[in-house]
Design a protein around this motif. Structure first.
Motif, PDB file in Angstrom:
ATOM      1  N   ASN A 136       0.805  -1.224   0.000  1.00 46.14           N
ATOM      2  CA  ASN A 136       0.000   0.000   0.000  1.00 46.14           C
ATOM      3  C   ASN A 136       0.840   1.276   0.000  1.00 46.14           C
ATOM      4  O   ASN A 136       0.510   2.265   0.653  1.00 46.14           O
ATOM      5  CB  ASN A 136      -0.980  -0.003   1.185  1.00 46.14           C
ATOM      6  CG  ASN A 136      -1.946  -1.169   1.118  1.00 46.14           C
ATOM      7  OD1 ASN A 136      -2.128  -1.778   0.074  1.00 46.14           O
ATOM      8  ND2 ASN A 136      -2.559  -1.496   2.238  1.00 46.14           N
ATOM      9  N   THR A 137       1.947   1.236  -0.735  1.00 45.07           N
ATOM     10  CA  THR A 137       2.725   2.443  -0.974  1.00 45.07           C
ATOM     11  C   THR A 137       2.417   2.945  -2.387  1.00 45.07           C
ATOM     12  O   THR A 137       2.012   2.177  -3.265  1.00 45.07           O
ATOM     13  CB  THR A 137       4.230   2.174  -0.850  1.00 45.07           C
ATOM     14  OG1 THR A 137       4.615   1.149  -1.783  1.00 45.07           O
ATOM     15  CG2 THR A 137       4.574   1.715   0.562  1.00 45.07           C
ATOM     16  N   ALA A 138       2.629   4.234  -2.604  1.00 49.62           N
ATOM     17  CA  ALA A 138       2.324   4.823  -3.913  1.00 49.62           C
ATOM     18  C   ALA A 138       3.271   4.265  -4.973  1.00 49.62           C
ATOM     19  O   ALA A 138       4.482   4.158  -4.756  1.00 49.62           O
ATOM     20  CB  ALA A 138       2.452   6.335  -3.841  1.00 49.62           C
ATOM     21  N   ILE A 139       2.701   3.926  -6.129  1.00 46.96           N
ATOM     22  CA  ILE A 139       3.487   3.429  -7.261  1.00 46.96           C
ATOM     23  C   ILE A 139       3.282   4.398  -8.422  1.00 46.96           C
ATOM     24  O   ILE A 139       2.132   4.706  -8.766  1.00 46.96           O
ATOM     25  CB  ILE A 139       3.034   2.015  -7.682  1.00 46.96           C
ATOM     26  CG1 ILE A 139       3.155   1.040  -6.498  1.00 46.96           C
ATOM     27  CG2 ILE A 139       3.848   1.515  -8.866  1.00 46.96           C
ATOM     28  CD1 ILE A 139       2.581  -0.332  -6.792  1.00 46.96           C
ATOM     29  N   PRO A 140       4.360   4.889  -9.029  1.00 44.02           N
ATOM     30  CA  PRO A 140       4.197   5.813 -10.155  1.00 44.02           C
ATOM     31  C   PRO A 140       3.383   5.173 -11.273  1.00 44.02           C
ATOM     32  O   PRO A 140       3.571   3.998 -11.609  1.00 44.02           O
ATOM     33  CB  PRO A 140       5.641   6.080 -10.607  1.00 44.02           C
ATOM     34  CG  PRO A 140       6.489   5.741  -9.427  1.00 44.02           C
ATOM     35  CD  PRO A 140       5.777   4.640  -8.707  1.00 44.02           C
ATOM     36  N   ALA A 141       2.478   5.937 -11.863  1.00 45.48           N
ATOM     37  CA  ALA A 141       1.645   5.411 -12.951  1.00 45.48           C
ATOM     38  C   ALA A 141       2.493   4.937 -14.114  1.00 45.48           C
ATOM     39  O   ALA A 141       2.109   4.014 -14.849  1.00 45.48           O
ATOM     40  CB  ALA A 141       0.661   6.489 -13.409  1.00 45.48           C
ATOM     41  N   SER A 142       3.658   5.536 -14.284  1.00 44.33           N
ATOM     42  CA  SER A 142       4.535   5.168 -15.399  1.00 44.33           C
ATOM     43  C   SER A 142       5.033   3.733 -15.311  1.00 44.33           C
ATOM     44  O   SER A 142       5.439   3.147 -16.322  1.00 44.33           O
ATOM     45  CB  SER A 142       5.743   6.116 -15.456  1.00 44.33           C
ATOM     46  OG  SER A 142       6.467   6.068 -14.233  1.00 44.33           O
ATOM     47  N   ARG A 143       4.999   3.149 -14.113  1.00 43.74           N
ATOM     48  CA  ARG A 143       5.454   1.772 -13.964  1.00 43.74           C
ATOM     49  C   ARG A 143       4.587   0.809 -14.762  1.00 43.74           C
ATOM     50  O   ARG A 143       5.051  -0.258 -15.197  1.00 43.74           O
ATOM     51  CB  ARG A 143       5.438   1.388 -12.475  1.00 43.74           C
ATOM     52  CG  ARG A 143       5.869  -0.044 -12.163  1.00 43.74           C
ATOM     53  CD  ARG A 143       7.300  -0.317 -12.567  1.00 43.74           C
ATOM     54  NE  ARG A 143       8.216   0.515 -11.832  1.00 43.74           N
ATOM     55  CZ  ARG A 143       8.783   0.193 -10.678  1.00 43.74           C
ATOM     56  NH1 ARG A 143       8.519  -0.971 -10.118  1.00 43.74           N
ATOM     57  NH2 ARG A 143       9.607   1.009 -10.087  1.00 43.74           N
ATOM     58  N   PHE A 144       3.336   1.188 -14.981  1.00 42.81           N
ATOM     59  CA  PHE A 144       2.399   0.303 -15.669  1.00 42.81           C
ATOM     60  C   PHE A 144       2.158   0.741 -17.114  1.00 42.81           C
ATOM     61  O   PHE A 144       1.127   0.414 -17.704  1.00 42.81           O
ATOM     62  CB  PHE A 144       1.087   0.245 -14.898  1.00 42.81           C
ATOM     63  CG  PHE A 144       1.270  -0.142 -13.455  1.00 42.81           C
ATOM     64  CD1 PHE A 144       1.694  -1.414 -13.099  1.00 42.81           C
ATOM     65  CD2 PHE A 144       1.047   0.783 -12.445  1.00 42.81           C
ATOM     66  CE1 PHE A 144       1.882  -1.759 -11.772  1.00 42.81           C
ATOM     67  CE2 PHE A 144       1.213   0.454 -11.116  1.00 42.81           C
ATOM     68  CZ  PHE A 144       1.643  -0.822 -10.772  1.00 42.81           C
TER      69      PHE A 144
END
Length: 223
Positions: free
Chosen positions: A198-206
């Protein structure tokens, strides 16, 4: 699509859904049963998960391959899964499309995410909706599990295809291991390491960008 691609997609899309268990002589379990409710509570805690993995693949109980890599997932439908050399590959599921890049053969395979998961009962767990297609069981822990600090284990079995996924949680209710078994004698065991939930993941990762000059195998809308 080659069998190798099918295996990669089947195992890595498992992480999109985080779930599976075997009927183990219990038959179908009502999706609103106590066991189902308990498992739902575990899975509902996971909004995102990142970390590393170690994957060991067995065919008819004989070890055939070991893989390591990094992953990031964000429920309900986003996944980044990178396998390191010597079997380097990258799989990205962006909610609509699954992109699988194999640099060894310089090829990107593209799949509709709905179609790629249509035959996989894990899709139901991904959306946390109707579990009527599964048998769900909480397993009694054995000495081996307790020795590695496993506190709860669950098995989910798909009624239609018989695939099974065992989920292992530690005392902190963190998902630490999974075992996916298909009906063709193949078993993939995953250890999840250095996980952060539940940590923020950059949208660019996907987001996957097709490298210049690679072959494209577009399986979308292919009958």
């Amino acid at each position: 699509m080659t069998m190798r691609f099918k295996v990669v997609i089947a195992t890595t899309l498992t992480l999109l859904c985080i779930g599976f268990t075997s009927g183990v002589s219990e038959g179908a379990v009502n999706p609103e049963s106590t066991e189902s409710s308990m498992l739902r509570q575990h899975l509902a805690r996971i909004e995102s998960l990142t970390g590393q993995f170690e994957q060991t693949i067995f065919e008819y109980d004989e070890q055939v391959e070991q893989l390591t890599g990094d992953f990031a997932l964000q429920r309900p439908n986003l996944l980044y899964w990178k396998t390191k050399a010597p079997e380097e590959s990258v799989l990205v599921a962006d909610g609509e499309t699954v992109w699988y890049f194999n640099p060894f053969i310089d090829q990107v395979s593209i799949f509709s995410q709905i179609d790629a998961m249509a035959a996989n009962p894990l899709l139901v767990l991904l959306n946390d909706s109707d579990w009527s297609q599964f048998s769900i069981s909480r397993l009694a822990l054995n000495a081996e599990s307790m020795a590695v600090d496993i506190k709860e284990e669950w098995v989910i079995t798909g009624h239609e295809d018989g695939q099974q996924l065992k989920l292992s949680f530690n005392a902190a209710e963190e998902l630490v291991a999974m075992t996916l078994t298909d009906t063709f004698g193949q078993r993939s065991e995953f250890r999840l390491l250095n996980t952060r939930m539940n940590t923020a993941i950059p949208a660019s990762r996907f987001v996957f960008e097709v490298p210049d000059g690679v072959d494209i195998d577009d399986q979308r809308n292919v009958n």
